[in-house]
Write an enzyme that holds these catalytic residues in place. Structure first.
Site, mmCIF file in Angstrom:
data_model
loop_
_atom_site.group_PDB
_atom_site.id
_atom_site.type_symbol
_atom_site.label_atom_id
_atom_site.label_comp_id
_atom_site.label_asym_id
_atom_site.label_seq_id
_atom_site.Cartn_x
_atom_site.Cartn_y
_atom_site.Cartn_z
ATOM 1 N N SER A 67 26.508 35.875 37.728
ATOM 2 C CA SER A 67 27.581 36.724 37.200
ATOM 3 C C SER A 67 27.356 38.223 37.331
ATOM 4 O O SER A 67 28.265 39.014 37.056
ATOM 5 C CB SER A 67 27.840 36.386 35.730
ATOM 6 O OG SER A 67 28.469 35.139 35.624
ATOM 7 N N LYS B 171 29.396 45.141 29.374
ATOM 8 C CA LYS B 171 30.133 43.871 29.435
ATOM 9 C C LYS B 171 30.452 43.396 28.017
ATOM 10 O O LYS B 171 29.608 43.502 27.125
ATOM 11 C CB LYS B 171 29.293 42.834 30.182
ATOM 12 C CG LYS B 171 30.019 41.538 30.509
ATOM 13 C CD LYS B 171 29.117 40.626 31.351
ATOM 14 C CE LYS B 171 29.784 39.301 31.669
ATOM 15 N NZ LYS B 171 28.873 38.398 32.430
ATOM 16 N N SER C 38 31.168 36.035 36.354
ATOM 17 C CA SER C 38 32.008 36.426 35.244
ATOM 18 C C SER C 38 32.080 37.927 35.023
ATOM 19 O O SER C 38 33.020 38.419 34.408
ATOM 20 C CB SER C 38 31.495 35.780 33.966
ATOM 21 O OG SER C 38 30.223 36.306 33.606
#
Lengths: 98, 508
Positions: free
Chosen positions: B180, B81, B156
């Protein structure tokens, strides 16, 4: 419950150092008011006499031996800087003239 | 193992690499080819580091050929990420502020991946600074859900869920501040774990809310998730909140998967009204499968969970407004000079840069946090939220005195369409209603697929929660359920995801 005014949001934006445009201010006043109305629900919880919790773990101070260890070189530390001068971060003026 | 290397699990790849049936270069190249073929449609990667990944793969292949004894996942590629710093690879956090920033250091998680010999394929898309549930708040455009390209992949960490769901990486790193990792896993038919707070180092994780943030593994199976969890977890002296204890025995638990005699609690407050019928139906069936495998199920009440969303959306913006103060246009990140100002001051440059560099959601949350922390309002908002946090932790304590784990649907709905909730921040926030309590209390949680909802044919997820430091229980229950569901389906849910190759797109 006090509601947020446009002036309040403008003042908060100054505190937060975000130069919001007039259009952004107009939009954000309404949005923030809706969010604040929803999150104010915390005041209805049975919180009288409850201790606040700032962290999920009991925090203890952590130290390390005071010895030199590998760290960034000056070039690495400055590698993302918008402006560099004499191996230093170059920044706009921080004081008002005169 | 499947002849298409991108369809293999990380566990299968690790075995094939160890026996030299395949090389890491072959595995890595297969994933790079897949990225080239489908990521134009999915947009899950913000940056692909083909050269770096292949170099790491070659190095592992050489070391293996030389007879060196290598770590378990050596040679298995992974995506990270874009909120984790990667030395030499751009890290943007989905923000214009950090466009083009190349960090001079690695996050501890990244250091561990490199030490393991795992080639890093690239950085995955996310809502800006991890604020959002859809990736629509990424400054670089949204990621598309591989099950339906017109829908969100969760957020997210929608880039990380989408890369594993679209077979562009067998594994990915996510971060979970309010859901997330888990909510994106639920809406893409994949698996993800938020470990116990402090279980995985936060050093080099660009902070959103420091008391809530936790990095964790994303994968397509429970065992793969456990393998990655065990590699990234454990004490780190660089993070003062890192737990000084061994990683819970998650891999053993995932291999064992025996729930007979376990007590499982259904949280009354996380279900029912507001949850999509198909999500509830798959959840009820999943619970029944656990009963069939010998678990005892009871209903438990966590009454203060009703206040969790409100407390979270005060605590998170407050911490975020403080954490994001570091983006001041002085040492790194975007610097913009204000229009029409001669010789602007540092403060004016700061305000202009933050206005240009931050998106709407980030600005909203910074302003909200600034308000919640202002003198005169502090007690009413931030102070009250911190007291609610205590009540939620107490609800968990009471529940875990009665049961070994708690379960609920992961998210109230399946993946929604782009734009559906973009103009209504509160509607977007409601996606996190079931995942937030775990972050507030610091307990671990996992999401895994429970099936496809009848009304839209899209993946639904079930969430498992365990007491702090008992992460292995997530994997015991997750593995038991995954096996029971795979028996019923004749394979994992993800095997039924659209192929996304050229012919499928034309036919769609």
């Amino acid at each position: 419950m006090s509601s947020l005014t446009r002036d309040d949001v403008a003042h908060l934006a100054v505190l937060a150092r975000i130069d919001l445009s007039e259009a952004e201010l107009d939009r954000m006043v309404g949005e923030l008011d809706v969010i604040l109305g929803a999150v104010a629900k915390v005041q209805q919880a049975p919180i009288d006499g409850v201790a606040p919790m700032s962290h999920p773990l009991p925090l203890t101070n952590v130290t390390r031996p005071d010895v030199v260890r590998p760290s960034l070189t000056p070039d690495e530390a400055l590698s993302g800087a918008p402006e560099v001068e004499e191996q230093r971060f170059s920044v706009p003026r921080i004081l008002t003239e005169d | 193992m499947n002849s298409d290397l991108t369809r293999a699990t990380a566990a299968e790849l690790a075995d094939a690499l160890a026996t030299k049936t395949v090389s890491s270069v072959e595995v890595t190249q297969a994933h790079l080819d897949r990225i080239a073929a489908v990521d134009e449609q999915v947009h899950a990667y913000l940056h692909v580091d083909a050269e770096g990944a292949l170099a790491a793969a070659r190095s592992i292949d050489e070391r293996r050929a030389a007879g060196e004894s290598l770590p378990a996942l050596a040679g298995v590629p992974i995506a990270v990420k874009d909120v984790m710093t990667t030395r030499g690879i751009p890290t943007t956090c989905g923000s214009r502020t950090l466009e083009g920033w190349v960090p001079p250091y690695d996050a501890t998680v990244v250091t561990r991946l490199r030490a393991q010999g795992m080639p890093i394929l690239g950085k995955t898309n996310m809502d800006e600074f991890a604020m959002g549930s859809s990736t629509e708040h990424s400054a670089y455009g949204p990621t598309r859900n591989p099950w339906d390209l017109e829908r969100i992949p969760g957020g997210s960490g929608g880039g990380s869920s989408a890369v594993v769901a679209s077979f562009q990486a067998p594994l990915a790193i996510g971060t979970d501040t309010g859901g997330s990792i888990r909510q994106p896993a639920a809406v893409t038919g994949t698996v993800g774990t938020k470990p116990t707070y402090g279980g995985v180092s936060r050093y080099g994780l660009v902070a959103l809310a420091s008391s809530l943030d936790q990095a964790g593994p994303c994968a397509r199976s429970v065992l793969d998730t456990a393998l990655l969890h065990s590699v990234i977890g454990g004490h780190d002296p660089m993070d003062s909140t890192s737990i000084e204890a061994p990683v819970p025995a998650v891999v053993e638990a995932a291999r064992n998967g025996d729930v007979s005699g376990m007590k499982i609690g259904i949280v009354r407050e996380l279900g029912g009204e507001g949850y999509q019928p198909g999500v509830r139906a798959r959840f009820d069936e999943a619970v029944q499968l656990l009963v069939d495998r010998g678990a005892e199920v009871i209903e438990v009440s966590c009454p203060n969970f009703d206040y969790a969303l409100a407390a979270y959306y005060l605590i998170l913006p407050s911490e975020a407004s403080s954490n994001l103060a570091k983006f001041d246009a002085m040492r790194y990140g975007l610097r913009i000079l204000p229009d029409g100002v001669d010789d602007p001051s540092a403060e004016q440059v700061m305000a202009a840069s933050r206005d240009a560099g931050f998106g709407d959601e980030v600005k909203r949350r910074i302003i909200l946090g600034t308000y919640a922390l202002s003198s005169g309002y502090y007690d009413a908002y931030y102070g009250s939220a911190q007291k609610v946090r205590t009540l939620i932790a107490q609800d968990f304590e009471r529940a875990f005195a009665k049961v070994d784990v708690l379960v609920s649907p992961t998210a109230p709905t399946t993946a929604f369409r782009f734009g559906d909730k973009l103009d209504d921040p509160m509607a977007m926030y409601l996606n996190d209603i079931a995942t937030i309590p775990a972050n507030l209390a610091g307990v671990p949680g996992m999401s895994l697929p429970s099936g496809l909802a009848d009304e839209d044919g899209l993946p639904a997820g079930i969430q498992i929660l365990a007491p702090a430091m008992r992460d292995e229980r997530l994997y015991t229950v997750g593995a038991a359920l995954e096996r029971a569901l795979a028996d019923r389906w004749g394979g994992l849910l993800i095997d039924r995801a659209p192929q996304l190759d050229a012919s499928m797109v034309k036919g769609a």
